[in-house]
Design a protein around this motif. Structure first.
Motif, short mmCIF file in Angstrom:
data_model
loop_
_atom_site.label_atom_id
_atom_site.label_comp_id
_atom_site.label_asym_id
_atom_site.label_seq_id
_atom_site.Cartn_x
_atom_site.Cartn_y
_atom_site.Cartn_z
N PRO A 89 55.09 35.75 -36.57
CA PRO A 89 54.39 35.58 -37.85
C PRO A 89 53.28 34.53 -37.75
CG PRO A 89 56.76 35.72 -38.20
CD PRO A 89 56.55 35.64 -36.72
N LEU A 90 53.51 33.45 -36.96
CA LEU A 90 52.49 32.42 -36.85
C LEU A 90 51.25 32.97 -36.16
CD1 LEU A 90 51.53 29.52 -37.09
CD2 LEU A 90 52.69 29.01 -34.91
N ALA A 91 51.48 33.76 -35.10
CA ALA A 91 50.34 34.34 -34.39
C ALA A 91 49.58 35.30 -35.28
CB ALA A 91 50.82 35.06 -33.13
N LEU A 92 50.33 36.09 -36.06
CA LEU A 92 49.68 37.02 -36.97
C LEU A 92 48.86 36.30 -38.01
CD1 LEU A 92 52.56 39.60 -37.49
CD2 LEU A 92 50.39 40.01 -36.31
N CYS A 93 49.41 35.23 -38.58
CA CYS A 93 48.69 34.47 -39.59
C CYS A 93 47.45 33.80 -39.00
CB CYS A 93 49.61 33.41 -40.21
SG CYS A 93 50.91 34.10 -41.24
N THR A 94 47.64 33.24 -37.78
CA THR A 94 46.49 32.59 -37.13
C THR A 94 45.40 33.59 -36.83
OG1 THR A 94 47.99 30.99 -36.11
CG2 THR A 94 45.78 31.20 -35.15
N GLY A 95 45.80 34.77 -36.34
CA GLY A 95 44.80 35.81 -36.05
C GLY A 95 44.08 36.25 -37.30
N ALA A 96 44.83 36.43 -38.39
CA ALA A 96 44.22 36.85 -39.65
C ALA A 96 43.24 35.79 -40.16
CB ALA A 96 45.31 37.12 -40.69
N LEU A 97 43.63 34.51 -40.00
CA LEU A 97 42.77 33.43 -40.47
C LEU A 97 41.47 33.40 -39.67
CD1 LEU A 97 42.26 30.91 -42.15
CD2 LEU A 97 43.51 29.57 -40.44
N LEU A 98 41.59 33.53 -38.33
CA LEU A 98 40.40 33.52 -37.48
C LEU A 98 39.52 34.72 -37.78
CD1 LEU A 98 41.95 32.41 -34.08
CD2 LEU A 98 40.47 31.05 -35.57
N ALA A 99 40.16 35.87 -37.99
CA ALA A 99 39.38 37.06 -38.32
C ALA A 99 38.64 36.88 -39.63
CB ALA A 99 40.29 38.29 -38.39
N GLY A 100 39.35 36.26 -40.61
CA GLY A 100 38.72 36.02 -41.90
C GLY A 100 37.55 35.07 -41.78
N LEU A 101 37.71 34.03 -40.96
CA LEU A 101 36.60 33.09 -40.77
C LEU A 101 35.43 33.77 -40.09
CD1 LEU A 101 38.55 29.90 -39.61
CD2 LEU A 101 37.36 30.21 -41.79
N THR A 102 35.73 34.64 -39.11
CA THR A 102 34.66 35.36 -38.40
C THR A 102 33.91 36.27 -39.34
OG1 THR A 102 35.94 35.29 -36.36
CG2 THR A 102 34.16 36.91 -36.48
N LEU A 103 34.68 37.03 -40.14
CA LEU A 103 34.04 37.93 -41.09
C LEU A 103 33.23 37.17 -42.12
CD1 LEU A 103 36.93 40.51 -41.64
CD2 LEU A 103 34.75 40.90 -40.46
N ALA A 104 33.79 36.05 -42.58
CA ALA A 104 33.07 35.26 -43.57
C ALA A 104 31.79 34.71 -42.97
CB ALA A 104 33.96 34.11 -44.07
N GLY A 105 31.91 34.26 -41.70
CA GLY A 105 30.73 33.73 -41.04
C GLY A 105 29.67 34.80 -40.86
N THR A 106 30.12 36.01 -40.52
CA THR A 106 29.17 37.11 -40.35
C THR A 106 28.50 37.46 -41.65
OG1 THR A 106 30.50 38.00 -38.54
CG2 THR A 106 28.94 39.50 -39.60
N ALA A 107 29.27 37.43 -42.72
CA ALA A 107 28.74 37.83 -44.02
C ALA A 107 27.76 36.82 -44.58
CB ALA A 107 29.90 38.04 -45.01
N THR A 108 27.97 35.54 -44.27
CA THR A 108 27.14 34.51 -44.90
C THR A 108 26.04 34.00 -43.98
OG1 THR A 108 28.69 32.79 -44.19
CG2 THR A 108 29.04 33.76 -46.37
N ALA A 109 26.15 34.27 -42.67
CA ALA A 109 25.14 33.77 -41.74
C ALA A 109 23.79 34.40 -42.05
CB ALA A 109 25.55 34.07 -40.30
N GLU A 110 22.76 33.61 -42.04
CA GLU A 110 21.41 34.09 -42.30
C GLU A 110 20.55 33.81 -41.08
OE1 GLU A 110 18.60 33.95 -46.16
OE2 GLU A 110 18.88 32.01 -45.19
N THR A 111 19.92 34.85 -40.57
CA THR A 111 19.10 34.68 -39.38
C THR A 111 17.74 34.10 -39.75
OG1 THR A 111 18.23 36.92 -39.57
CG2 THR A 111 20.24 36.62 -38.26
N SER A 112 17.04 33.63 -38.73
CA SER A 112 15.72 33.06 -38.95
C SER A 112 14.76 34.07 -39.56
CB SER A 112 15.15 32.53 -37.64
OG SER A 112 15.97 31.51 -37.10
N ILE A 113 14.80 35.31 -39.09
CA ILE A 113 13.89 36.32 -39.60
C ILE A 113 14.20 36.65 -41.06
CG2 ILE A 113 15.28 38.25 -38.72
CD1 ILE A 113 11.44 38.18 -38.87
N GLU A 114 15.46 36.58 -41.45
CA GLU A 114 15.81 36.82 -42.85
C GLU A 114 15.23 35.72 -43.74
OE1 GLU A 114 19.99 39.09 -43.22
OE2 GLU A 114 20.07 37.30 -41.95
#
Length: 346
Positions: A7-32
């Motif tokens: 369960p700990l590994a699953l929770c940690t993986g979900a948290l990291l995935a969530g952070l990655t997705l959040a980072g992808t969604a909010t990251a703004e490139t220079s050209i944008e």
């Protein structure tokens, strides 16, 4: 065999995935960030538009092109397609041409002439569709998660389902074009070409037009000569040819606003990328930012690797820099680009 995670590994993986997705969604490139207040033509010609600023070219523009014909002289503007050699962008290879049938197969007894004695030859080519003079489809370059018109960038997977070059092939390109010979106006006096790494700015285009006595009208196709591509074939080059140091257009909001105001349908140039490949803007490094600005946001068609030296020499002699341009890329469905042999008629 299945492996169970704690369960700990699953929770940690979900948290990291969530952070990655959040980072992808909010990251703004220079050209944008750069393009936040820049012109955009999304939706101007309807939600299903796939040819962008080529919509500016209609019957009236074709007639204006025809009215530019005076002598009837014609110039074809494609570079030679020589097997195994040619100027291409890094990562691509030149056209490879192979004979499938020729006199050799008859000499070797591997084939017989047709009834009556006729023989024939056949051949095949492997090529990047943008490995010679070509037109780019509007979905060829993008930033973020959307291509021209707001369609998902996933539409490019395994072939373009939106804004492919086939749509431009269906439309065709016919209109009045103007040659802006920046290489002759601003370059060396003997070869009439720009130095490597030169930036072409809006005021350079305007100064060239004025020096030529050329009027650039709304909806004209811009054909811009740097003189650079000839370096590839020089036996004694003034500078080694490289796609990465070719002169070209450089990004500015003023340039984009002018192109937007002029309703420019297409820009064609005698270099690999239309623009200078590597550019410094406000202290940041960009690779082909105008591809994102012009194609993805404004729907301006880009066409590259044109041979303009003969046309330019003739125009310098007779003083006529406007002409009728006729061009049509191959109807390559789902393609990102296509070879083209444009014809200028003066």
């Amino acid at each position: 065999m299945q492996f169970k995670q704690s369960p700990l590994a699953l929770c940690t993986g979900a948290l990291l995935a969530g952070l990655t997705l959040a980072g992808t969604a909010t990251a703004e490139t220079s050209i944008e960030r750069l393009q936040q207040d820049a012109p955009s033509n999304w939706g101007k010609w309807g939600d299903n538009d796939e040819v962008g600023a080529l919509n500016y070219l209609g019957e009236a523009e074709a007639q204006q092109g025809a009215s530019a014909i005076r002598s009837g002289k014609t110039f074809t503007l494609q570079i030679p397609m020589t097997s195994g050699t040619g100027p291409v962008f890094p990562g691509r290879v030149p056209t490879l041409h192979f004979m499938a049938t020729d006199e050799g197969v008859y000499m070797a007894g591997k084939a017989e002439p047709l009834a009556g004695g006729v023989k024939y030859s056949d051949d095949v080519a492997f090529m990047y569709l943008q490995g010679t003079t070509h037109v780019d489809g509007l979905a060829h370059a993008w930033y973020g998660e959307q291509v021209y018109g707001g369609e998902s960038s996933k539409s490019t997977v395994h072939g373009h389902s939106h804004a492919d070059v086939g749509a431009i092939g269906e439309k065709g390109i016919v209109g009045r074009a103007v040659l802006l010979d920046v290489g002759r106006h601003m370059g060396s006096s003997d070869l009439h070409r720009l130095p490597v790494d030169s930036c072409i700015h809006l005021d350079d285009l305007q100064a060239t037009a004025e020096a030529q006595g050329t009027t650039v009208n709304k909806r004209d196709i811009l054909v811009i000569r740097t003189g650079s591509i000839a370096r590839f074939w020089d036996e004694e080059p003034d500078a080694e040819w490289s796609a990465m140091n070719e002169p070209g257009l450089c990004y500015s909001k003023e340039l984009l606003e002018w192109i937007d105001a002029m309703e420019t349908p297409m820009i064609a140039m005698d270099n690999i990328a239309v623009e200078r490949v590597v550019q410094e803007i406000d202290g940041e490094t960009y690779i082909i930012p105008l591809h994102g600005a012009l194609m993805r946001d404004m729907g301006v068609v880009l066409s590259e690797i044109w041979w303009l030296d003969d046309l330019a020499a003739d125009s310098a002699e007779d003083g006529q820099y406007d002409f009728m341009l006729v061009a049509a890329p191959l109807k390559m469905e789902q393609g990102t680009g296509s070879p083209v042999n444009p014809v200028a008629i003066k």
